[in-house]
Design a protein around this motif. Sequence first.
Motif, PDB file in Angstrom:
ATOM      1  N   ARG A   5      41.253  60.839  34.327  1.00  0.00           N
ATOM      2  CA  ARG A   5      40.295  61.293  35.334  1.00  0.00           C
ATOM      3  C   ARG A   5      39.446  60.130  35.853  1.00  0.00           C
ATOM      4  O   ARG A   5      39.037  60.115  37.005  1.00  0.00           O
TER       5      ARG A   5
ATOM      6  N   PRO B 286      51.883  57.875  45.035  1.00  0.00           N
ATOM      7  CA  PRO B 286      53.045  57.096  44.606  1.00  0.00           C
ATOM      8  C   PRO B 286      52.924  56.780  43.118  1.00  0.00           C
ATOM      9  O   PRO B 286      51.811  56.556  42.629  1.00  0.00           O
TER      10      PRO B 286
ATOM     11  N   ARG C 144      53.516  51.153  40.080  1.00  0.00           N
ATOM     12  CA  ARG C 144      54.694  50.286  39.888  1.00  0.00           C
ATOM     13  C   ARG C 144      54.849  49.919  38.422  1.00  0.00           C
ATOM     14  O   ARG C 144      55.951  49.727  37.932  1.00  0.00           O
TER      15      ARG C 144
ATOM     16  N   TYR D 261      33.919  48.589  30.159  1.00  0.00           N
ATOM     17  CA  TYR D 261      33.460  49.432  31.275  1.00  0.00           C
ATOM     18  C   TYR D 261      32.568  48.647  32.232  1.00  0.00           C
ATOM     19  O   TYR D 261      32.630  48.819  33.442  1.00  0.00           O
ATOM     20  N   ARG D 262      31.731  47.759  31.657  1.00  0.00           N
ATOM     21  CA  ARG D 262      30.800  46.994  32.492  1.00  0.00           C
ATOM     22  C   ARG D 262      31.449  45.774  33.137  1.00  0.00           C
ATOM     23  O   ARG D 262      30.846  45.112  33.958  1.00  0.00           O
ATOM     24  N   SER D 263      32.678  45.452  32.750  1.00  0.00           N
ATOM     25  CA  SER D 263      33.378  44.298  33.314  1.00  0.00           C
ATOM     26  C   SER D 263      33.981  44.669  34.670  1.00  0.00           C
ATOM     27  O   SER D 263      34.017  45.845  35.026  1.00  0.00           O
TER      28      SER D 263
ATOM     29  N   GLN E 127      39.192  47.457  36.194  1.00  0.00           N
ATOM     30  CA  GLN E 127      39.153  48.865  36.565  1.00  0.00           C
ATOM     31  C   GLN E 127      40.297  49.649  35.925  1.00  0.00           C
ATOM     32  O   GLN E 127      41.291  49.961  36.575  1.00  0.00           O
TER      33      GLN E 127
ATOM     34  N   GLY F 139      49.293  49.460  38.198  1.00  0.00           N
ATOM     35  CA  GLY F 139      49.344  48.631  39.404  1.00  0.00           C
ATOM     36  C   GLY F 139      50.615  47.806  39.404  1.00  0.00           C
ATOM     37  O   GLY F 139      51.603  48.169  38.765  1.00  0.00           O
ATOM     38  N   ARG F 140      50.563  46.683  40.095  1.00  0.00           N
ATOM     39  CA  ARG F 140      51.721  45.793  40.105  1.00  0.00           C
ATOM     40  C   ARG F 140      51.806  45.057  38.779  1.00  0.00           C
ATOM     41  O   ARG F 140      50.790  44.801  38.125  1.00  0.00           O
TER      42      ARG F 140
ATOM     43  N   GLN G  66      52.278  42.042  37.617  1.00  0.00           N
ATOM     44  CA  GLN G  66      51.522  40.838  37.301  1.00  0.00           C
ATOM     45  C   GLN G  66      50.038  41.137  37.094  1.00  0.00           C
ATOM     46  O   GLN G  66      49.407  40.645  36.163  1.00  0.00           O
ATOM     47  N   THR G  67      49.499  41.981  37.974  1.00  0.00           N
ATOM     48  CA  THR G  67      48.088  42.322  37.908  1.00  0.00           C
ATOM     49  C   THR G  67      47.777  43.075  36.621  1.00  0.00           C
ATOM     50  O   THR G  67      46.770  42.849  35.965  1.00  0.00           O
TER      51      THR G  67
ATOM     52  N   PRO H  80      27.298  59.654  32.117  1.00  0.00           N
ATOM     53  CA  PRO H  80      28.110  58.593  31.501  1.00  0.00           C
ATOM     54  C   PRO H  80      27.304  57.597  30.675  1.00  0.00           C
ATOM     55  O   PRO H  80      27.738  57.185  29.601  1.00  0.00           O
ATOM     56  N   ARG H  81      26.107  57.209  31.150  1.00  0.00           N
ATOM     57  CA  ARG H  81      25.363  56.174  30.442  1.00  0.00           C
ATOM     58  C   ARG H  81      24.924  56.625  29.046  1.00  0.00           C
ATOM     59  O   ARG H  81      24.569  55.807  28.211  1.00  0.00           O
TER      60      ARG H  81
ATOM     61  N   LEU I 232      32.896  58.677  32.125  1.00  0.00           N
ATOM     62  CA  LEU I 232      32.921  60.084  32.502  1.00  0.00           C
ATOM     63  C   LEU I 232      31.827  60.867  31.792  1.00  0.00           C
ATOM     64  O   LEU I 232      31.254  61.807  32.327  1.00  0.00           O
ATOM     65  N   GLY I 233      31.567  60.480  30.549  1.00  0.00           N
ATOM     66  CA  GLY I 233      30.510  61.162  29.795  1.00  0.00           C
ATOM     67  C   GLY I 233      30.975  62.381  29.029  1.00  0.00           C
ATOM     68  O   GLY I 233      30.162  63.199  28.629  1.00  0.00           O
TER      69      GLY I 233
END
Lengths: 419, 486
Positions: A138, A199, A202, A225-227, A230, A251-252, A254-255, A309-310, A339-340
Amino acid sequence: MPSDHSTTATSPASASPPLIDGRVPGQVVAPLDGREVAEALATLASDGLVVAPVGGATALGLGNLPERLDVALSTANLGGIIEYEPTDLVISAGAGTRFGDLQAVLADHGQTLPIEVPRLADSTVGGLVATALSGPRRLGSGTLRDLLIGISVAHPSGTVTKAGGMVVKNVTGFDLPRLYHGSLGTLGVIVSANFKVLPLPRSETTVVAGFPSAGDALDAASRLYRSPLQPVALEAGRFESGWFASARFEGRDQTVRAAAAEAEHLLGGHAERFNAEESQRRWESYLAPQVIETTDDRPDLLVRCAVRPRDAVSLVQGITRVADERRFTISYLGCSMGLGTVMVRGVFLEGGSADALRALQERLLAIADHVTILSAPPDWKWGLDIWGRPPETLDVMRSLKEQFDPQRVLNRGRFAGGI
Amino acid sequence: MDHAGLVQRLERILGPGGVFHRPGDLLVYEYDGSVDGAVDTARPAAVALPTTTEQVAAVVKLANEAGLPVVARGAGTGLSGGAVAQQGGIIISLTRMDRILEIDREDRTALVEPGVINLELSETALPEGFFFAPDPSSQKACTVGGNVAENSGGPHCLKYGVTTNHVLGLEVVLPDGRVVWTGGRAPGGSGYDLTAAMVGSEGMLGIVTKALVRLTPQPESVVVLLAAFGDMDAASHAVSGIIAAGIVPAALEMMDALTIEAVEPAYHAGYPMDAGAVLLIELDGPTGDVRETADEVSTLCRQAGATEVRTASEKAERDLLWKGRKMALAAMGRLAPNYYLHDTVVPRSKLPATLRRVGEVSKEYDLPIANVFHAGDGNLHPLMLFDRRRKGSVERVLEASHDLLHYCVEVGGALSGEHGIGTEKRDYMTLVFTADDLAAMAGVKNSFDPRGCFNPEKLFPKGYMCGEVRALRAQAMAQKLGIYAL
């Protein structure tokens, strides 16, 4: 149930009546289309009977004890893909469609509905919309609420209505699809639902790190989470061998690999990295303890607590304290960072009782904004509102129920505030 | 209560500066952003300008006492007549409730009053590393409260979703004057999702006095591609190709030759003047992802026949490319004195056929139509250009849009993607919904507002919600259910 009910059809699902909070409905009907569902509901309404809609029967224990239960209405004959245009990224499916079947069709076209609940493959489209359950993903992908674009619903007035449509952006009329989402079948029986699909990522990977204590695990997850990273899911808690923190990236290729390396560094401890396939399996098994099962011979509880969340970290500390105090042993704890929500499974040391459950709920309500007893032995649920504190808008909700189901035919008493 | 008495009572709640009641002061409140003639105008008895939730509640209670309807209003940029006081009564303008009360990094939320300007919220969240994703073209003027009421979209909702995906909770003044919260900071509240019902309800269920909205982390990297094509067909195929490849751009916008003709000489955004259509494709995310995806999109565009593909990664270059798109409506003045902006949605796969139909309608009605729209989600915005001083021109425009609406619904589309129904499209509701469908929506309205005092005569077809029809409906329903006590 009147004997002249010609709409009743026999189906595999109606062979053995489902157990709903320990009760067996007197009859199972499995209408063949939306029109038949509406007719069945209208007949039940005029006979003053009460019906429980049943999809995959994977979450039937969710809700207050039924105030009354006469008939189970199975959506088994409402399955199937109604419309799917991959280039439009939308799909329409009957309420009885097993999610596993739906996901397989989507996967053939490189697409997905990024939803996760325990026993996902057996869950149905209607059930997933009605229960609004969601999982760790989520954080990055939202819930079905975000993807629901249209719906068709049968009502006790004998009508079938639709709202929304098959386009991804639509403000034509009130947003009824989202109102039905999470309404536990108390406003109508979902006949079909339309979704925006995404989609398939990948690539994906998951990093899991073990820790000696809850505090260390939560600290590590908070750091991540603070970095700038994502993750689509970021959990900390107690699972299998001990305390852990875990992040999932999509994601892709490499990423995703770069993110995982960064996550390993941030989490510290003994981090382990899972490839795409292992990652999926890991999350499936992580979700398994969140299954809703309520039988008297399995006296464990599944409770969902939520705060902003905090405050998630202090909520976990609070839950641990309350558990000790109430002599409740936690076997599983999953805290969704960002999310908390905290999911807790466990058993009372002395076996438990209705009183013990009530006291636990009260204590948890003192430290959390929302406490939902997702799963508990039915005997313990007598007189309990498993949804916790009634919302301040309960009167508006009651008038919604009055407008849509004045006879209280649908899931009577099972919803918040006894709706 | 006579007019003077009403004004006096309002001034007691709001102070003398908080009430407009002279005809000259009311004039601007007779309109919204729609073209004159496309929606009705109406004069309210008075405009209340509260600064607190308590004042909003007090005004609502006063309206109840006086038996007057209440219409909530933000910046008045709406395009469907939603903020026009169709039956007179009191307009509550929320523009003075314009404080950003809190930006919470940890929760990734903002708590704002309804009169906060959309763009101001994003700009305030920027130093914290966040933005508010819904970005309607009017974002420099429109308010968050208005966005909630209309469930506004914008170019970036292709990837990030529309307003409803970003609202976590609302403080609401109900039609009886009570102040309640729906939703909130913690997920998983009990009961029906009233926040979902509120968003997009066009001010008919409650008045939002605070909104708790989600903030989205700024992406690491952003690239905008400009792709030029010989015609809209080729551009549409590129759109399908991108989506089919499993790419979800942050935004995917199309502009046709007529739009380029209006925009380019005015704003010098760098659109090729000889192109039949251009696509603006924004990609965002982790730097590596964005770079690879940009290459892929560029290839897909060329495969679909793009005559030119340009990539802008520096902010100034990106802003310039976007400027043309964002100023497109303003530039239309170069082509004609008036325009009627239409908002419909079709399934993405029906875009090429629908655009051809737009071209036919343009010819049939001898009406230039410019296309500038959200191609990624099939949300069309045909701009019909005309001169209202020419006799019969408004009627022609309305007939042409009637034809287009019918077509869009026939191919599986919707009446509106982001502008709302209001009065503009209320009578078209029966094109997509049956009487039973509308009855379900009326059920929601009746649950919140049984007396029908919030924003009357909107969304439902003319005459639908008036007392008589409602009574008949209730009777019919009661008979169907075999209960006569209703």
